[in-house]
Design a protein around this motif. Sequence first.
Motif, mmCIF file in Angstrom:
data_model
loop_
_atom_site.group_PDB
_atom_site.id
_atom_site.type_symbol
_atom_site.label_atom_id
_atom_site.label_comp_id
_atom_site.label_asym_id
_atom_site.label_seq_id
_atom_site.Cartn_x
_atom_site.Cartn_y
_atom_site.Cartn_z
ATOM 1 N N LYS A 78 0.828 -1.199 0.000
ATOM 2 C CA LYS A 78 0.000 0.000 0.000
ATOM 3 C C LYS A 78 0.861 1.247 0.000
ATOM 4 O O LYS A 78 2.040 1.212 0.353
ATOM 5 N N SER A 106 2.064 4.720 1.503
ATOM 6 C CA SER A 106 2.177 5.316 2.833
ATOM 7 C C SER A 106 3.024 6.574 2.722
ATOM 8 O O SER A 106 3.902 6.670 1.865
ATOM 9 N N THR A 160 1.951 -4.513 3.642
ATOM 10 C CA THR A 160 0.944 -4.472 4.705
ATOM 11 C C THR A 160 1.012 -5.714 5.572
ATOM 12 O O THR A 160 0.519 -5.709 6.690
#
Length: 238
Positions: free
Chosen positions: A87, A89, A145
């Motif tokens: 993901k 970030s 993740t």
Amino acid sequence: MADIGIETTQNVRINFQLASIGERISATLLDLLFFFVIYMILLLVIGLIGKDAVWILFLLVPLMFYSLIFEVFMNGQTPGKKIMKIKVSTVDGSAPTFLNYLIRWMFRLVDISLTYGICGILCIVIGEKGQRLGDILAKTTVIRTKRKVSIENTILVDIPQNYELVFPESRKINEKDLPLFKKVIAQIESMEDPVEKLQFGLRARKNVMEKLGIKTEMQPLEFFKTLIVDYNLIHRNR
């Protein structure tokens, strides 16, 4: 796989694994496949209803914003990223904003489209934070993740029978602090070097103690577990 240390709002440094080049390329290919499937379905629908090319353009415009839309509404993930368990970030640990996502999406043109991905790959390989050009300008990166140590997402824990509140200052704890405490616990438990484990634990404990106004010599691991139980006790009957 390289790690990135992210400073949280509690001034606690948490390490996350950067997504590898292979994972990011795989996610991009999966997204292209997903994009192609949507494209073919739209063409089939338009063909069945007998509409002209104007409808094709009208329906395909949203697909131009494919990655931006998914990352905004899926917390930094596209379908491909979700499958690959990676993901977007920010590098400072704050929640990515629409502007972060927009900047990295805009520079996909340079990083991926115009240079066939070469620019993006070179930037990721050369840099230390796994950032393509769009990430550098947006102050983002892509992380895994799935951590080595699983962290319970829930903030609820069992309260021992006859348990009494240890730190009255726990009333100052915000619900958003609980996932951080769990991450600190997981990181302490996953560290093998006893010296590094103690140093990390003491730093994390010191930062939280200062914020909450707590004074204690309790061991860091026990300290954070106690804060979580205290929080649950305080809010149990609310």
